[in-house]
Design an enzyme around this catalytic site. Structure first.
Site, PDB file in Angstrom:
ATOM      1  N   ALA A  47      15.190   1.661   2.728  1.00  0.00           N
ATOM      2  CA  ALA A  47      14.472   0.553   2.091  1.00  0.00           C
ATOM      3  C   ALA A  47      14.063  -0.507   3.112  1.00  0.00           C
ATOM      4  O   ALA A  47      13.121  -1.255   2.882  1.00  0.00           O
ATOM      5  CB  ALA A  47      15.350  -0.084   1.022  1.00  0.00           C
ATOM      6  N   LYS A  48      14.792  -0.595   4.203  1.00  0.00           N
ATOM      7  CA  LYS A  48      14.498  -1.540   5.302  1.00  0.00           C
ATOM      8  C   LYS A  48      14.300  -2.950   4.774  1.00  0.00           C
ATOM      9  O   LYS A  48      13.421  -3.679   5.227  1.00  0.00           O
ATOM     10  CB  LYS A  48      13.297  -1.052   6.122  1.00  0.00           C
ATOM     11  CG  LYS A  48      13.562   0.313   6.787  1.00  0.00           C
ATOM     12  CD  LYS A  48      12.525   0.712   7.784  1.00  0.00           C
ATOM     13  CE  LYS A  48      12.911   1.958   8.567  1.00  0.00           C
ATOM     14  NZ  LYS A  48      12.910   3.215   7.784  1.00  0.00           N
ATOM     15  N   ARG A  49      15.147  -3.364   3.844  1.00  0.00           N
ATOM     16  CA  ARG A  49      15.041  -4.692   3.284  1.00  0.00           C
ATOM     17  C   ARG A  49      15.663  -5.741   4.211  1.00  0.00           C
ATOM     18  O   ARG A  49      16.504  -5.415   5.056  1.00  0.00           O
ATOM     19  CB  ARG A  49      15.735  -4.758   1.908  1.00  0.00           C
ATOM     20  CG  ARG A  49      15.138  -3.826   0.854  1.00  0.00           C
ATOM     21  CD  ARG A  49      13.684  -4.145   0.552  1.00  0.00           C
ATOM     22  NE  ARG A  49      13.276  -3.547  -0.713  1.00  0.00           N
ATOM     23  CZ  ARG A  49      12.686  -2.357  -0.854  1.00  0.00           C
ATOM     24  NH1 ARG A  49      12.418  -1.604   0.203  1.00  0.00           N
ATOM     25  NH2 ARG A  49      12.347  -1.899  -2.056  1.00  0.00           N
TER      26      ARG A  49
END
Lengths: 221, 221
Positions: B93-95
Protein backbone atom coordinates in the site's frame (compact mmCIF):
# COMPACT_ATOMS: atom_id res chain seq x y z
CA UNK A 1 -9.88 23.65 -18.24
CA UNK A 2 -6.53 23.27 -16.47
CA UNK A 3 -6.51 22.61 -12.74
CA UNK A 4 -4.88 25.95 -11.96
CA UNK A 5 -7.59 27.78 -13.94
CA UNK A 6 -10.35 25.90 -12.12
CA UNK A 7 -8.70 26.61 -8.76
CA UNK A 8 -8.27 30.32 -9.54
CA UNK A 9 -11.89 30.63 -10.74
CA UNK A 10 -13.23 28.99 -7.56
CA UNK A 11 -10.91 31.09 -5.41
CA UNK A 12 -12.03 34.34 -7.08
CA UNK A 13 -15.73 33.46 -7.05
CA UNK A 14 -15.70 32.85 -3.29
CA UNK A 15 -12.84 35.26 -2.48
CA UNK A 16 -11.23 32.38 -0.61
CA UNK A 17 -7.96 30.51 -0.18
CA UNK A 18 -9.56 27.94 2.13
CA UNK A 19 -9.50 24.20 1.40
CA UNK A 20 -11.92 22.25 3.59
CA UNK A 21 -10.84 18.74 4.58
CA UNK A 22 -13.36 15.91 4.59
CA UNK A 23 -11.59 13.52 6.99
CA UNK A 24 -14.79 12.22 8.45
CA UNK A 25 -14.35 9.97 11.48
CA UNK A 26 -17.61 8.14 12.15
CA UNK A 27 -16.75 7.81 15.86
CA UNK A 28 -16.82 11.62 16.19
CA UNK A 29 -20.10 12.34 14.38
CA UNK A 30 -23.06 13.95 16.17
CA UNK A 31 -25.29 11.21 17.60
CA UNK A 32 -28.44 12.24 15.74
CA UNK A 33 -26.72 11.41 12.43
CA UNK A 34 -25.88 7.85 13.42
CA UNK A 35 -29.46 6.66 12.94
CA UNK A 36 -29.42 7.44 9.23
CA UNK A 37 -28.49 4.93 6.50
CA UNK A 38 -25.29 6.70 5.54
CA UNK A 39 -24.15 8.98 8.38
CA UNK A 40 -20.74 9.88 6.91
CA UNK A 41 -22.25 10.93 3.60
CA UNK A 42 -24.98 12.87 5.41
CA UNK A 43 -22.38 14.71 7.49
CA UNK A 44 -20.21 15.45 4.44
CA UNK A 45 -23.19 16.78 2.48
CA UNK A 46 -24.09 19.09 5.37
CA UNK A 47 -20.50 20.40 5.55
CA UNK A 48 -20.39 20.94 1.78
CA UNK A 49 -23.74 22.73 1.79
CA UNK A 50 -22.65 24.98 4.64
CA UNK A 51 -19.29 25.91 3.09
CA UNK A 52 -19.68 25.81 -0.71
CA UNK A 53 -19.64 29.63 -0.90
CA UNK A 54 -16.60 29.92 1.39
CA UNK A 55 -13.94 27.63 -0.06
CA UNK A 56 -11.62 27.29 -3.06
CA UNK A 57 -11.32 23.47 -2.79
CA UNK A 58 -12.35 20.36 -0.85
CA UNK A 59 -9.97 17.66 0.28
CA UNK A 60 -11.33 14.21 1.25
CA UNK A 61 -8.74 11.93 2.86
CA UNK A 62 -8.78 8.34 1.57
CA UNK A 63 -7.73 6.79 4.90
CA UNK A 64 -11.00 7.67 6.62
CA UNK A 65 -13.00 5.97 3.85
CA UNK A 66 -10.74 2.92 3.49
CA UNK A 67 -11.17 2.31 7.23
CA UNK A 68 -14.86 1.67 6.37
CA UNK A 69 -14.02 -1.02 3.79
CA UNK A 70 -15.72 -1.35 0.40
CA UNK A 71 -18.66 0.79 1.54
CA UNK A 72 -16.19 3.55 2.41
CA UNK A 73 -14.94 3.70 -1.16
CA UNK A 74 -18.57 4.15 -2.31
CA UNK A 75 -19.13 6.93 0.28
CA UNK A 76 -15.94 8.64 -0.94
CA UNK A 77 -17.25 8.61 -4.50
CA UNK A 78 -20.69 9.87 -3.38
CA UNK A 79 -19.00 12.63 -1.35
CA UNK A 80 -17.04 13.80 -4.39
CA UNK A 81 -20.24 13.75 -6.45
CA UNK A 82 -21.89 15.99 -3.83
CA UNK A 83 -19.28 18.72 -4.34
CA UNK A 84 -20.38 21.46 -6.82
CA UNK A 85 -18.60 20.79 -10.10
CA UNK A 86 -16.90 24.21 -10.26
CA UNK A 87 -15.00 23.59 -6.98
CA UNK A 88 -11.78 21.53 -7.28
CA UNK A 89 -11.52 18.25 -5.37
CA UNK A 90 -8.09 17.26 -4.07
CA UNK A 91 -8.02 13.62 -2.96
CA UNK A 92 -5.56 13.39 -0.07
CA UNK A 93 -4.05 9.98 -0.77
CA UNK A 94 -0.27 10.54 -0.53
CA UNK A 95 0.35 7.71 -2.97
CA UNK A 96 3.68 6.86 -4.57
CA UNK A 97 4.73 3.63 -6.27
CA UNK A 98 6.47 2.40 -9.43
CA UNK A 99 5.11 3.20 -12.90
CA UNK A 100 2.45 0.57 -13.57
CA UNK A 101 1.14 0.84 -9.99
CA UNK A 102 1.10 4.65 -10.09
CA UNK A 103 -0.84 4.40 -13.36
CA UNK A 104 -3.51 2.36 -11.54
CA UNK A 105 -3.70 4.90 -8.71
CA UNK A 106 -4.04 7.78 -11.19
CA UNK A 107 -6.84 5.86 -12.90
CA UNK A 108 -8.55 5.16 -9.55
CA UNK A 109 -8.55 8.80 -8.47
CA UNK A 110 -8.88 10.74 -11.72
CA UNK A 111 -11.17 8.45 -13.72
CA UNK A 112 -12.84 6.30 -11.05
CA UNK A 113 -13.50 9.01 -8.46
CA UNK A 114 -13.44 12.06 -10.73
CA UNK A 115 -10.94 13.98 -8.58
CA UNK A 116 -9.21 17.10 -9.93
CA UNK A 117 -6.00 16.59 -7.96
CA UNK A 118 -4.29 14.10 -5.69
CA UNK A 119 -1.52 14.32 -3.11
CA UNK A 120 1.52 12.16 -3.90
CA UNK A 121 4.71 11.13 -2.12
CA UNK A 122 8.04 11.93 -3.83
CA UNK A 123 10.26 9.30 -2.18
CA UNK A 124 10.27 6.93 -5.18
CA UNK A 125 11.19 9.70 -7.64
CA UNK A 126 10.01 10.85 -11.03
CA UNK A 127 8.75 7.59 -12.54
CA UNK A 128 6.36 7.25 -9.57
CA UNK A 129 4.88 10.68 -10.35
CA UNK A 130 4.90 10.57 -14.15
CA UNK A 131 1.58 8.68 -14.59
CA UNK A 132 -0.18 11.38 -12.55
CA UNK A 133 1.26 14.09 -14.82
CA UNK A 134 -0.17 12.55 -17.98
CA UNK A 135 -3.62 14.02 -17.27
CA UNK A 136 -3.31 17.60 -18.59
CA UNK A 137 -6.23 19.04 -16.61
CA UNK A 138 -5.28 17.44 -13.28
CA UNK A 139 -2.72 18.32 -10.60
CA UNK A 140 -0.42 16.24 -8.41
CA UNK A 141 0.42 17.92 -5.09
CA UNK A 142 3.81 16.54 -4.09
CA UNK A 143 4.74 16.28 -0.41
CA UNK A 144 7.60 18.70 0.21
CA UNK A 145 7.77 19.83 3.85
CA UNK A 146 4.99 18.35 5.96
CA UNK A 147 3.39 19.89 9.04
CA UNK A 148 3.98 16.99 11.48
CA UNK A 149 6.79 16.48 13.99
CA UNK A 150 8.19 13.54 11.98
CA UNK A 151 9.09 15.94 9.16
CA UNK A 152 12.36 16.40 11.07
CA UNK A 153 13.39 12.74 10.65
CA UNK A 154 14.29 12.82 6.94
CA UNK A 155 12.92 15.93 5.21
CA UNK A 156 15.48 18.21 6.90
CA UNK A 157 18.52 16.02 6.19
CA UNK A 158 21.18 18.35 4.70
CA UNK A 159 22.50 17.39 1.28
CA UNK A 160 24.79 19.46 -0.93
CA UNK A 161 24.13 22.63 1.05
CA UNK A 162 20.36 22.40 1.40
CA UNK A 163 17.71 20.23 3.04
CA UNK A 164 16.12 17.28 1.19
CA UNK A 165 12.78 19.12 0.92
CA UNK A 166 14.40 21.92 -1.12
CA UNK A 167 15.80 19.32 -3.53
CA UNK A 168 12.25 18.05 -3.92
CA UNK A 169 10.81 21.54 -4.50
CA UNK A 170 13.41 22.23 -7.21
CA UNK A 171 12.86 18.90 -8.99
CA UNK A 172 9.08 19.35 -8.95
CA UNK A 173 9.41 22.82 -10.50
CA UNK A 174 11.29 21.15 -13.37
CA UNK A 175 8.71 18.38 -13.70
CA UNK A 176 5.63 20.62 -13.68
CA UNK A 177 4.17 21.45 -17.09
CA UNK A 178 1.20 23.80 -17.38
CA UNK A 179 0.39 23.72 -13.69
CA UNK A 180 0.20 19.93 -13.39
CA UNK A 181 2.19 19.91 -10.11
CA UNK A 182 1.74 21.58 -6.76
CA UNK A 183 3.56 21.26 -3.43
CA UNK A 184 2.40 20.37 0.08
CA UNK A 185 4.10 22.63 2.63
CA UNK A 186 3.13 22.80 6.29
CA UNK A 187 1.97 26.10 7.76
CA UNK A 188 3.99 25.19 10.85
CA UNK A 189 7.19 26.39 9.13
CA UNK A 190 6.53 29.94 7.79
CA UNK A 191 10.23 30.74 7.13
CA UNK A 192 10.73 27.55 5.13
CA UNK A 193 7.43 28.22 3.38
CA UNK A 194 8.82 31.60 2.25
CA UNK A 195 11.93 29.88 0.86
CA UNK A 196 9.88 27.22 -0.95
CA UNK A 197 7.70 29.95 -2.48
CA UNK A 198 10.91 31.53 -3.83
CA UNK A 199 11.96 28.21 -5.38
CA UNK A 200 8.50 27.54 -6.80
CA UNK A 201 6.89 30.94 -7.48
CA UNK A 202 4.17 29.59 -9.78
CA UNK A 203 3.15 26.26 -8.23
CA UNK A 204 -0.08 26.00 -6.21
CA UNK A 205 0.71 25.27 -2.56
CA UNK A 206 -1.47 23.11 -0.32
CA UNK A 207 -0.75 24.32 3.22
CA UNK A 208 -2.07 22.17 6.08
CA UNK A 209 -1.33 22.73 9.74
CA UNK A 210 -3.28 25.88 10.69
CA UNK A 211 -5.12 25.51 13.99
CA UNK A 212 -4.63 22.36 16.09
CA UNK A 213 -1.15 21.73 14.68
CA UNK A 214 -0.08 25.26 15.63
CA UNK A 215 0.42 26.91 12.22
CA UNK A 216 -0.32 30.64 12.09
CA UNK A 217 -2.67 31.87 9.36
CA UNK A 218 -1.19 35.37 9.00
CA UNK A 219 2.39 34.08 8.90
CA UNK A 220 1.52 31.45 6.29
CA UNK A 221 -0.21 34.01 4.07
CA UNK B 1 2.14 -15.20 17.02
CA UNK B 2 4.53 -12.44 15.93
CA UNK B 3 4.81 -11.65 12.23
CA UNK B 4 8.43 -12.81 12.05
CA UNK B 5 7.45 -16.17 13.62
CA UNK B 6 4.60 -16.63 11.15
CA UNK B 7 6.89 -15.70 8.24
CA UNK B 8 9.62 -18.09 9.39
CA UNK B 9 7.13 -20.94 9.88
CA UNK B 10 5.69 -20.47 6.37
CA UNK B 11 9.17 -20.15 4.92
CA UNK B 12 10.36 -23.37 6.59
CA UNK B 13 7.21 -25.32 5.75
CA UNK B 14 7.53 -24.56 2.02
CA UNK B 15 11.34 -24.21 1.99
CA UNK B 16 10.81 -20.89 0.26
CA UNK B 17 11.82 -17.23 0.33
CA UNK B 18 9.38 -16.35 -2.45
CA UNK B 19 6.65 -13.71 -2.03
CA UNK B 20 4.05 -13.85 -4.82
CA UNK B 21 2.53 -10.53 -5.85
CA UNK B 22 -1.19 -10.28 -6.58
CA UNK B 23 -1.17 -7.15 -8.79
CA UNK B 24 -3.98 -8.37 -10.96
CA UNK B 25 -4.67 -6.20 -14.01
CA UNK B 26 -8.07 -7.13 -15.44
CA UNK B 27 -6.96 -6.00 -18.94
CA UNK B 28 -4.30 -8.71 -18.97
CA UNK B 29 -6.39 -11.68 -17.78
CA UNK B 30 -6.97 -14.75 -19.98
CA UNK B 31 -10.13 -14.24 -22.04
CA UNK B 32 -11.93 -17.33 -20.75
CA UNK B 33 -11.96 -15.81 -17.25
CA UNK B 34 -13.69 -12.62 -18.34
CA UNK B 35 -17.08 -14.33 -18.67
CA UNK B 36 -17.23 -15.17 -14.97
CA UNK B 37 -18.88 -12.97 -12.33
CA UNK B 38 -15.63 -12.05 -10.61
CA UNK B 39 -12.70 -12.62 -12.99
CA UNK B 40 -10.01 -10.99 -10.81
CA UNK B 41 -10.96 -13.07 -7.78
CA UNK B 42 -11.11 -16.21 -9.92
CA UNK B 43 -7.63 -15.53 -11.30
CA UNK B 44 -6.23 -14.78 -7.83
CA UNK B 45 -7.73 -17.96 -6.39
CA UNK B 46 -6.15 -20.00 -9.19
CA UNK B 47 -2.74 -18.40 -8.57
CA UNK B 48 -3.03 -18.98 -4.81
CA UNK B 49 -4.08 -22.62 -5.31
CA UNK B 50 -1.18 -23.23 -7.72
CA UNK B 51 1.46 -21.65 -5.46
CA UNK B 52 0.38 -22.16 -1.84
CA UNK B 53 3.04 -24.85 -1.33
CA UNK B 54 5.79 -22.75 -2.95
CA UNK B 55 5.72 -19.37 -1.18
CA UNK B 56 6.47 -17.74 2.16
CA UNK B 57 4.07 -14.80 1.64
CA UNK B 58 1.57 -13.17 -0.72
CA UNK B 59 1.52 -9.49 -1.56
CA UNK B 60 -1.63 -7.94 -3.06
CA UNK B 61 -1.14 -4.38 -4.32
CA UNK B 62 -3.94 -1.96 -3.36
CA UNK B 63 -3.65 0.16 -6.55
CA UNK B 64 -4.93 -2.63 -8.78
CA UNK B 65 -8.03 -3.06 -6.61
CA UNK B 66 -8.70 0.65 -6.07
CA UNK B 67 -8.68 1.11 -9.86
CA UNK B 68 -11.83 -1.10 -9.79
CA UNK B 69 -13.65 1.20 -7.34
CA UNK B 70 -15.71 -0.05 -4.38
CA UNK B 71 -16.00 -3.52 -5.89
CA UNK B 72 -12.22 -3.69 -6.03
CA UNK B 73 -11.94 -3.22 -2.29
CA UNK B 74 -14.35 -6.16 -1.84
CA UNK B 75 -12.28 -8.30 -4.25
CA UNK B 76 -9.14 -7.39 -2.30
CA UNK B 77 -10.76 -8.59 0.93
CA UNK B 78 -12.00 -11.79 -0.74
CA UNK B 79 -8.51 -12.39 -2.16
CA UNK B 80 -6.94 -12.10 1.29
CA UNK B 81 -9.58 -14.48 2.68
CA UNK B 82 -8.63 -17.01 -0.03
CA UNK B 83 -5.01 -17.16 1.21
CA UNK B 84 -4.34 -20.06 3.63
CA UNK B 85 -4.24 -18.61 7.14
CA UNK B 86 -0.70 -19.86 7.90
CA UNK B 87 0.80 -17.82 5.03
CA UNK B 88 1.49 -14.12 5.77
CA UNK B 89 -0.24 -11.47 3.70
CA UNK B 90 1.68 -8.25 3.02
CA UNK B 91 -0.60 -5.53 1.65
CA UNK B 92 1.49 -3.41 -0.71
CA UNK B 93 0.00 0.00 0.00
CA UNK B 94 3.03 2.28 0.55
CA UNK B 95 0.99 4.51 2.82
CA UNK B 96 2.38 7.33 4.94
CA UNK B 97 0.50 10.21 6.56
CA UNK B 98 0.21 12.05 9.88
CA UNK B 99 -0.84 10.25 13.06
CA UNK B 100 -4.65 10.20 13.00
CA UNK B 101 -4.66 9.37 9.27
CA UNK B 102 -2.05 6.64 9.67
CA UNK B 103 -4.19 5.19 12.46
CA UNK B 104 -7.10 4.91 10.00
CA UNK B 105 -4.88 3.20 7.40
CA UNK B 106 -3.58 0.73 10.00
CA UNK B 107 -7.18 -0.02 10.96
CA UNK B 108 -8.19 -0.45 7.29
CA UNK B 109 -5.41 -2.94 6.54
CA UNK B 110 -4.92 -4.81 9.81
CA UNK B 111 -8.50 -4.94 11.11
CA UNK B 112 -10.61 -4.37 8.00
CA UNK B 113 -8.67 -6.54 5.57
CA UNK B 114 -6.95 -8.86 8.06
CA UNK B 115 -3.46 -8.29 6.61
CA UNK B 116 -0.35 -9.39 8.51
CA UNK B 117 1.88 -6.63 7.17
CA UNK B 118 1.75 -3.48 5.09
CA UNK B 119 4.31 -1.49 3.12
CA UNK B 120 4.73 2.11 4.31
CA UNK B 121 6.55 5.22 3.11
CA UNK B 122 9.04 6.85 5.51
CA UNK B 123 9.07 10.40 4.11
CA UNK B 124 6.82 11.84 6.85
CA UNK B 125 8.90 10.30 9.65
CA UNK B 126 8.23 8.41 12.85
CA UNK B 127 4.80 9.72 13.79
CA UNK B 128 3.49 8.52 10.40
CA UNK B 129 4.73 4.98 11.16
CA UNK B 130 3.91 4.77 14.85
CA UNK B 131 0.23 3.75 14.50
CA UNK B 132 1.31 0.77 12.37
CA UNK B 133 3.76 -0.33 15.10
CA UNK B 134 1.07 -0.49 17.77
CA UNK B 135 -0.12 -3.89 16.53
CA UNK B 136 2.34 -6.32 18.17
CA UNK B 137 1.73 -9.24 15.78
CA UNK B 138 1.92 -7.16 12.58
CA UNK B 139 4.82 -5.78 10.53
CA UNK B 140 5.37 -2.50 8.67
CA UNK B 141 7.77 -2.85 5.74
CA UNK B 142 9.32 0.60 5.32
CA UNK B 143 10.52 1.74 1.87
CA UNK B 144 14.29 2.06 2.04
CA UNK B 145 15.92 1.69 -1.40
CA UNK B 146 13.40 0.97 -4.13
CA UNK B 147 13.99 -1.00 -7.33
CA UNK B 148 12.84 1.66 -9.83
CA UNK B 149 14.90 4.21 -11.79
CA UNK B 150 13.41 7.10 -9.79
CA UNK B 151 15.14 5.80 -6.66
CA UNK B 152 18.10 7.92 -7.82
CA UNK B 153 16.15 11.20 -7.53
CA UNK B 154 16.09 11.48 -3.72
CA UNK B 155 16.99 8.16 -2.03
CA UNK B 156 20.68 8.48 -3.01
CA UNK B 157 21.10 12.12 -1.90
CA UNK B 158 24.24 12.20 0.26
CA UNK B 159 23.80 13.53 3.80
CA UNK B 160 26.40 13.49 6.59
CA UNK B 161 28.56 10.94 4.76
CA UNK B 162 25.87 8.49 3.66
CA UNK B 163 22.86 8.32 1.37
CA UNK B 164 19.35 9.13 2.61
CA UNK B 165 18.27 5.48 2.38
CA UNK B 166 20.95 4.46 4.92
CA UNK B 167 19.62 7.08 7.33
CA UNK B 168 16.22 5.46 6.92
CA UNK B 169 17.55 1.92 7.50
CA UNK B 170 19.29 3.04 10.70
CA UNK B 171 16.23 4.87 12.04
CA UNK B 172 13.95 1.91 11.33
CA UNK B 173 16.30 -0.46 13.20
CA UNK B 174 15.86 1.81 16.21
CA UNK B 175 12.08 1.96 15.82
CA UNK B 176 11.54 -1.79 15.39
CA UNK B 177 10.45 -3.67 18.49
CA UNK B 178 10.00 -7.46 18.39
CA UNK B 179 10.12 -7.67 14.61
CA UNK B 180 7.41 -5.08 13.97
CA UNK B 181 9.40 -3.42 11.16
CA UNK B 182 10.91 -4.65 7.92
CA UNK B 183 12.59 -2.88 5.00
CA UNK B 184 11.87 -2.77 1.27
CA UNK B 185 15.13 -2.97 -0.70
CA UNK B 186 15.29 -3.48 -4.46
CA UNK B 187 17.11 -6.53 -5.85
CA UNK B 188 18.45 -4.20 -8.54
CA UNK B 189 21.16 -2.94 -6.13
CA UNK B 190 22.93 -6.02 -4.66
CA UNK B 191 25.89 -4.06 -3.22
CA UNK B 192 23.61 -1.61 -1.46
CA UNK B 193 21.47 -4.55 -0.31
CA UNK B 194 24.57 -6.06 1.35
CA UNK B 195 25.23 -2.77 3.17
CA UNK B 196 21.60 -2.47 4.31
CA UNK B 197 21.71 -6.05 5.61
CA UNK B 198 24.76 -5.04 7.69
CA UNK B 199 22.86 -2.06 9.12
CA UNK B 200 19.73 -4.14 9.78
CA UNK B 201 20.86 -7.74 10.42
CA UNK B 202 17.60 -8.87 12.02
CA UNK B 203 14.88 -7.10 10.04
CA UNK B 204 12.87 -9.01 7.41
CA UNK B 205 13.63 -7.65 3.93
CA UNK B 206 11.07 -7.45 1.14
CA UNK B 207 13.10 -7.52 -2.09
CA UNK B 208 11.24 -6.68 -5.31
CA UNK B 209 12.87 -6.27 -8.71
CA UNK B 210 13.93 -9.80 -9.74
CA UNK B 211 13.05 -10.55 -13.37
CA UNK B 212 11.59 -7.80 -15.58
CA UNK B 213 13.26 -5.04 -13.57
CA UNK B 214 16.65 -6.72 -14.00
CA UNK B 215 17.49 -7.81 -10.44
CA UNK B 216 19.56 -11.00 -10.15
CA UNK B 217 18.27 -13.73 -7.82
CA UNK B 218 21.67 -15.21 -6.90
CA UNK B 219 23.21 -11.78 -6.22
CA UNK B 220 20.26 -10.75 -4.06
CA UNK B 221 20.44 -13.96 -2.01
Amino acid sequence: MRFTEKLLAASEKNDSLLCVGLDTDISRLPKHLLNSDNPVLGFNRAIIEATADLVCAYKPNTAFYEAMGADGWRVLKQTIEAIPSHIPVIVDAKRGDIGNTARMYAQAFYRGLGADAVTVNPYMGFDALKPFLEYPDKCAFVLCLTSNAGAKDFQYLPSKGKPVYEHIAQKVVGWSKNGCCGLVVGATYPEQLRRIRQIAPKLPLLIPGIGVQGGDLEAAL
